[in-house]
Design a protein around this motif. Structure first.
Motif, short mmCIF file in Angstrom:
data_model
loop_
_atom_site.label_atom_id
_atom_site.label_comp_id
_atom_site.label_asym_id
_atom_site.label_seq_id
_atom_site.Cartn_x
_atom_site.Cartn_y
_atom_site.Cartn_z
N ARG A 1 -3.44 8.89 6.25
CA ARG A 1 -3.42 10.24 6.82
C ARG A 1 -2.26 11.06 6.28
O ARG A 1 -2.45 12.20 5.82
CB ARG A 1 -3.32 10.14 8.34
CG ARG A 1 -3.06 11.48 9.02
CD ARG A 1 -2.67 11.30 10.48
NE ARG A 1 -2.23 12.57 11.05
CZ ARG A 1 -1.66 12.68 12.24
NH1 ARG A 1 -1.45 11.59 12.98
NH2 ARG A 1 -1.27 13.85 12.70
N PHE A 2 -1.05 10.50 6.33
CA PHE A 2 0.12 11.30 5.97
C PHE A 2 0.27 11.44 4.46
O PHE A 2 0.96 12.36 4.00
CB PHE A 2 1.38 10.71 6.61
CG PHE A 2 1.40 10.88 8.10
CD1 PHE A 2 1.46 12.14 8.67
CD2 PHE A 2 1.32 9.77 8.94
CE1 PHE A 2 1.45 12.31 10.05
CE2 PHE A 2 1.32 9.92 10.33
CZ PHE A 2 1.39 11.20 10.88
N ARG A 3 -0.39 10.58 3.71
CA ARG A 3 -0.34 10.75 2.26
C ARG A 3 -1.31 11.85 1.79
O ARG A 3 -0.99 12.62 0.88
CB ARG A 3 -0.71 9.43 1.57
CG ARG A 3 -0.90 9.53 0.05
CD ARG A 3 0.38 10.01 -0.63
NE ARG A 3 0.20 10.11 -2.07
CZ ARG A 3 -0.33 11.14 -2.71
NH1 ARG A 3 -0.75 12.21 -2.01
NH2 ARG A 3 -0.46 11.14 -4.03
N PHE A 4 -2.48 11.97 2.45
CA PHE A 4 -3.49 12.85 1.91
C PHE A 4 -3.81 14.07 2.77
O PHE A 4 -4.36 15.05 2.27
CB PHE A 4 -4.80 12.06 1.69
CG PHE A 4 -4.68 11.00 0.63
CD1 PHE A 4 -4.58 11.34 -0.70
CD2 PHE A 4 -4.63 9.66 0.98
CE1 PHE A 4 -4.46 10.38 -1.69
CE2 PHE A 4 -4.51 8.68 0.01
CZ PHE A 4 -4.42 9.03 -1.33
N TRP A 5 -3.48 14.03 4.08
CA TRP A 5 -3.91 15.12 4.97
C TRP A 5 -2.81 15.79 5.75
O TRP A 5 -3.06 16.67 6.53
CB TRP A 5 -4.99 14.63 5.93
CG TRP A 5 -6.27 14.34 5.22
CD1 TRP A 5 -7.10 15.25 4.61
CD2 TRP A 5 -6.86 13.06 5.02
NE1 TRP A 5 -8.17 14.61 4.06
CE2 TRP A 5 -8.07 13.25 4.29
CE3 TRP A 5 -6.52 11.76 5.38
CZ2 TRP A 5 -8.89 12.21 3.92
CZ3 TRP A 5 -7.34 10.71 5.02
CH2 TRP A 5 -8.52 10.95 4.30
N ASP A 6 -1.57 15.39 5.58
CA ASP A 6 -0.50 16.02 6.35
C ASP A 6 0.65 16.33 5.40
O ASP A 6 1.25 15.44 4.85
CB ASP A 6 -0.02 15.09 7.47
CG ASP A 6 0.94 15.79 8.41
OD1 ASP A 6 2.00 16.25 7.93
OD2 ASP A 6 0.65 15.90 9.61
N ASN B 1 9.30 1.34 -4.66
CA ASN B 1 9.28 -0.13 -4.77
C ASN B 1 10.04 -0.76 -3.62
O ASN B 1 10.89 -1.63 -3.79
CB ASN B 1 9.85 -0.59 -6.12
CG ASN B 1 11.31 -0.19 -6.29
OD1 ASN B 1 11.81 0.65 -5.56
ND2 ASN B 1 11.99 -0.81 -7.24
N LEU B 2 9.73 -0.31 -2.41
CA LEU B 2 10.38 -0.82 -1.21
C LEU B 2 9.87 -2.22 -0.87
O LEU B 2 8.78 -2.62 -1.28
CB LEU B 2 10.13 0.13 -0.04
CG LEU B 2 10.67 1.56 -0.20
CD1 LEU B 2 10.20 2.44 0.94
CD2 LEU B 2 12.19 1.55 -0.30
N LEU C 1 0.83 -1.20 0.00
CA LEU C 1 0.00 0.00 0.00
C LEU C 1 0.87 1.25 0.00
O LEU C 1 0.59 2.21 -0.74
CB LEU C 1 -0.93 0.00 1.21
CG LEU C 1 -1.79 1.27 1.38
CD1 LEU C 1 -2.68 1.48 0.16
CD2 LEU C 1 -2.62 1.18 2.64
N CYS C 2 1.93 1.25 0.80
CA CYS C 2 2.83 2.40 0.84
C CYS C 2 3.45 2.64 -0.54
O CYS C 2 3.55 3.78 -1.01
CB CYS C 2 3.93 2.16 1.88
SG CYS C 2 5.08 3.54 2.05
N ASN C 3 3.84 1.57 -1.22
CA ASN C 3 4.42 1.70 -2.55
C ASN C 3 3.42 2.28 -3.54
O ASN C 3 3.77 3.10 -4.41
CB ASN C 3 4.93 0.35 -3.04
CG ASN C 3 6.21 -0.08 -2.34
OD1 ASN C 3 6.94 0.74 -1.79
ND2 ASN C 3 6.48 -1.37 -2.36
N ILE C 4 2.16 1.87 -3.43
CA ILE C 4 1.12 2.41 -4.29
C ILE C 4 0.95 3.91 -4.05
O ILE C 4 0.82 4.70 -4.99
CB ILE C 4 -0.22 1.67 -4.05
CG1 ILE C 4 -0.12 0.23 -4.56
CG2 ILE C 4 -1.38 2.39 -4.73
CD1 ILE C 4 -1.29 -0.65 -4.15
#
Length: 235
Positions: free
Chosen positions: A230-235, A155-156, A147-150
């Protein structure tokens, strides 16, 4: 190849009475110019007594800094506290258990010192020796990493690894908001957003069981999932 002036090893500690002294001595045995910053996160076992005794050891003077929280605040908060004292060129995060081997510090440092990387993750899933333990932890980690990679277009293979090495200015340039284990997804999202060069290198991993003191549980997985969003979209 850049010359390492000083490595800062940050060690958050909470209730690691059986392992903390051995771990500190293993870190000190690594032949690199370094400082060690230990933050006891209000441990309730004998950890504070052990650290207090070590703080009186003349052999640690000038190399080891002992800090303490008055109440338990979490890994992310302990890292923030340590960063206020960091003076090295590179920071490595080191858990206070014996799951990760400090003798692998040079492998983590190499891509930074030769100018290829700003951040290096020590991956438990790139072929290094590891203890076979907890399939569902492995599966959950792989799902969260996917999910983080997406979300970041990286590509971790292992975002939840403890072993992360940072050029100090990169880590200090991030506002860390997470108090607990959500530090791991938060820092990955934020350094990806900044365009940092992130490398991975294989590491060994001696995972421990819950009976041996392992603290990560399924609730932490849920918090990690929320932190990624949260940190991808709101922070």
């Amino acid at each position: 190849m850049h010359q390492l002036r000083k490595l800062s090893v940050v060690i958050p500690v909470f209730n690691e009475e059986p392992t903390v002294e051995t771990l500190i001595r293993r870190v000190l045995a690594v032949e690199l110019p370094k400082e060690v910053i230990i933050v006891d996160d209000a441990s309730t076992d004998q950890t504070p007594a052990i650290l207090g005794r070590l703080a009186q050891d003349p052999g640690m003077a000038g190399t080891v800094v002992f800090l303490q929280h008055s109440r338990n605040r979490g890994k992310g908060a302990a890292i923030r506290t340590a960063l206020e004292r960091v003076e090295g060129d590179v920071v490595i995060i080191q858990d206070a258990d014996l799951e990760y081997d400090p003798r692998e510090f040079p492998n983590l440092l190499e891509p930074i010192l030769d100018g290829r990387a700003d951040v290096v993750y020590g991956s438990r899933f790139l072929g290094g020796p590891h203890r076979g333990l907890y399939f569902w932890h492995y599966l959950g980690n792989k799902a969260l990493t996917l999910l983080c990679n997406i979300l970041t277009d990286l590509n971790l293979s292992d975002i939840e690894t403890c072993y992360k090495a940072f050029r100090t200015e990169v880590l200090k340039g991030v506002t860390i908001r997470s108090d607990r284990f959500e530090f791991e997804p938060e820092i990955t999202i934020k350094i990806a957003r900044q365009g940092c060069r992130i490398y991975e290198t294989p590491i060994s991993y001696s995972g421990r069981s819950y009976a041996e003191g392992k603290k990560i549980g399924w609730k932490d997985g849920v918090r990690t999932l929320w932190a990624l969003i949260r940190f991808r979209f709101w922070d």
